[in-house]
Design a protein around this motif. Structure first.
Motif, mmCIF file in Angstrom:
data_model
loop_
_atom_site.group_PDB
_atom_site.id
_atom_site.type_symbol
_atom_site.label_atom_id
_atom_site.label_comp_id
_atom_site.label_asym_id
_atom_site.label_seq_id
_atom_site.Cartn_x
_atom_site.Cartn_y
_atom_site.Cartn_z
ATOM 1 N N GLY A 232 0.813 -1.224 0.053
ATOM 2 C CA GLY A 232 -0.025 0.002 0.256
ATOM 3 C C GLY A 232 0.880 1.347 -0.113
ATOM 4 N N CYS A 233 0.437 2.091 -0.984
ATOM 5 C CA CYS A 233 1.027 3.640 -0.766
ATOM 6 C C CYS A 233 0.224 4.765 -0.208
ATOM 7 N N LYS A 234 1.059 5.456 0.470
ATOM 8 C CA LYS A 234 0.269 6.613 0.994
ATOM 9 C C LYS A 234 1.053 7.919 0.557
ATOM 10 N N PRO A 235 0.203 8.892 0.475
ATOM 11 C CA PRO A 235 0.771 10.116 0.082
ATOM 12 C C PRO A 235 1.383 10.803 1.248
ATOM 13 N N ASN A 236 2.830 10.479 1.237
ATOM 14 C CA ASN A 236 3.697 11.096 2.401
ATOM 15 C C ASN A 236 4.926 11.677 1.549
ATOM 16 N N ALA A 237 5.964 11.941 2.395
ATOM 17 C CA ALA A 237 7.240 12.555 1.612
ATOM 18 C C ALA A 237 7.979 11.345 1.176
ATOM 19 N N SER A 238 8.003 10.511 1.760
ATOM 20 C CA SER A 238 8.691 9.143 1.414
ATOM 21 C C SER A 238 8.239 8.587 0.240
ATOM 22 N N THR A 239 7.103 8.567 -0.243
ATOM 23 C CA THR A 239 6.673 7.899 -1.298
ATOM 24 C C THR A 239 6.763 8.932 -2.603
ATOM 25 N N ARG A 240 7.365 10.383 -2.386
ATOM 26 C CA ARG A 240 7.549 11.059 -3.583
ATOM 27 C C ARG A 240 8.853 10.457 -4.171
ATOM 28 N N ARG A 241 9.705 9.825 -3.640
ATOM 29 C CA ARG A 241 10.946 9.350 -4.158
ATOM 30 C C ARG A 241 10.734 8.401 -5.310
ATOM 31 N N ILE A 242 11.488 8.430 -6.281
ATOM 32 C CA ILE A 242 11.268 7.402 -7.657
ATOM 33 C C ILE A 242 11.234 6.101 -6.931
ATOM 34 N N PRO A 243 12.382 5.450 -6.244
ATOM 35 C CA PRO A 243 12.459 4.037 -6.108
ATOM 36 C C PRO A 243 11.084 3.561 -5.098
ATOM 37 N N SER A 244 10.709 4.415 -4.145
ATOM 38 C CA SER A 244 9.523 4.144 -3.516
ATOM 39 C C SER A 244 8.354 3.998 -4.131
ATOM 40 N N LEU A 245 8.057 4.889 -5.317
ATOM 41 C CA LEU A 245 7.038 4.925 -6.322
ATOM 42 C C LEU A 245 7.047 3.927 -7.052
ATOM 43 N N LEU A 246 8.274 3.389 -7.578
ATOM 44 C CA LEU A 246 8.190 2.257 -8.425
ATOM 45 C C LEU A 246 8.080 1.055 -7.653
ATOM 46 N N LEU A 247 8.475 0.803 -6.340
ATOM 47 C CA LEU A 247 7.936 -0.177 -5.577
ATOM 48 C C LEU A 247 6.469 -0.212 -5.049
ATOM 49 N N CYS A 248 6.126 0.828 -4.876
ATOM 50 C CA CYS A 248 4.681 1.068 -4.491
ATOM 51 C C CYS A 248 3.769 0.503 -5.942
ATOM 52 N N ARG A 249 4.202 0.847 -6.996
ATOM 53 C CA ARG A 249 3.290 0.414 -8.090
ATOM 54 C C ARG A 249 3.503 -0.822 -8.496
ATOM 55 N N TYR A 250 4.799 -1.355 -8.679
ATOM 56 C CA TYR A 250 4.959 -2.706 -9.306
ATOM 57 C C TYR A 250 5.562 -3.793 -8.245
#
Length: 365
Positions: A232-250
């Motif tokens: 699960g991804c939540k809109p916070n500061a850490s999920t704005r980073r590219i690796p975190s977003l990639l892991l969140c989506r895939y």
């Protein structure tokens, strides 16, 4: 607690314990030392897990991890290790198992005929049990070891199916996971049986241990459910980073790629390459499955590159337009139609701020 949930939880763990005890029995019979019955004490961990699960989870499973499957591995893998190591000094004759089974079947028929004219049903049951145990004892040890391997992998799949699922995983995800486990179990069984069946490998104690270590390492993917669940991804500061977003989506796709590269096909390819390159062991099946591992690893790396490039292009496009990059549950393009409040709450997105143009200095400065 629902009756079916309770029955599934108890019956599945009972099957795990029975299979583990059969493995311990074979080790004790092969080694001819009663001290190996101490391996049966490992099942106490599974009994403890059963009590805790029934008390705190009402018999249902956990998110991302199955303690029952993991403890079943702990209870069974040591017995299979001992049988495979001892198996290196045991050789069967020309199909002795079939001959011994035929002899035992004749004994079974004789005992059945004798029981009809003697003491009735009780005597018949006792005689049948004795004949059955004698029949099992005469089966060749290599057949026993292979049968334990096969039933072990089948029980992992069937047991995961029977175990009650938690609220975090759906039945659709469970069906996908079971289909993955069937293919994975077939590859693992082939690796263990075909590789350890090579005569030159059986003569090398270090090779046997190395192959069994890789086999054990590959089994650790069965207790995990990450192959079908997204983080699960939540809109916070850490999920704005590219690796975190990639892991969140895939997350599920990346886990499948990681399992193939580091837990299954990658280690299998390394072992087979060492057998062919260093030990000069060649046969048709070994070459074929090595080529198959190379193909799978290459395709997984290609898949990883496609995912990374596609995600990078999406991020750049959204950042230029000041758009929104959404979590795995949300499609790439937002729908133009109005959504309800319920749909809005189910979707969690992370906004990319538009690039700011540099401001000209003021006249006062």
């Amino acid at each position: 607690m629902e009756l079916m949930v309770l029955l599934n939880a108890l019956v599945t763990r009972l099957l795990f314990v029975l299979h583990s005890l059969i493995g311990v029995w074979r080790v004790t019979a092969v080694k001819k030392e009663p001290k190996y019955w101490l391996l049966a004490l490992l099942n106490l961990l599974l009994c403890l897990e059963t009590g805790l699960t029934l008390k705190f989870k009402q018999g249902r499973g956990y998110k991302w991890f199955s303690p029952a499957i993991f403890l079943y591995l702990i209870c069974t893998v040591p017995s299979l290790w001992l049988l495979e190591i001892h198996h290196g000094t045991q050789y069967c004759g020309n199909e002795p198992g079939a001959v011994q089974v035929n002899i035992s079947n004749q004994d079974f028929n004789q005992s059945r005929d004798n029981s009809h004219g003697s003491e009735g049903t009780d005597h018949h049951i006792i005689q049948t049990a004795k004949v059955f145990v004698n029949q099992l004892s005469t089966i060749c040890e290599t057949v026993w070891t292979l049968a334990l391997h096969q039933t072990f992998l089948l029980l992992l799949v069937v047991g995961r199916w029977l175990l009650p699922i938690g609220v975090e995983i759906t039945r659709d995800q469970l069906s996908q996971l079971l289909l993955m486990f069937v293919g994975t179990a077939a590859d693992i069984l082939e690796f263990a049986s075909e590789t350890l069946d090579i005569e030159d490998v059986r003569k090398n104690y270090a090779l046997i241990n190395a192959i069994l270590a890789v086999w054990t390492w590959s089994m650790l993917q069965f207790p995990l459910d990450l192959a079908v669940q997204h983080i699960g991804c939540k809109p916070n500061a850490s999920t704005r980073r590219i690796p975190s977003l990639l892991l969140c989506r895939y997350s599920a796709e990346l886990w499948n790629i990681g399992v193939s590269l580091f837990i299954q096909d990658g280690p299998f390819f390394i072992v087979r390459s060492i057998l062919m390159g260093h030990f000069r062991i060649f046969n048709q099946m070994l070459v074929f499955f090595t080529a198959k591992n190379i193909l799978v690893v290459t395709l997984q790396l290609y898949r990883l590159a496609v995912i990374t490039l596609d995600f990078r292009a999406t991020v750049l496009q959204k950042s230029r337009k000041g758009g929104v990059s959404c979590c795995p549950c949300e499609p790439y393009e937002t729908n133009t139609h109005a959504t309800t409040d319920q749909d809005t709450e189910m979707k969690e997105c992370v906004a990319f701020p538009p690039k700011e143009e540099p401001q000209a200095p003021s006249e006062d400065q």
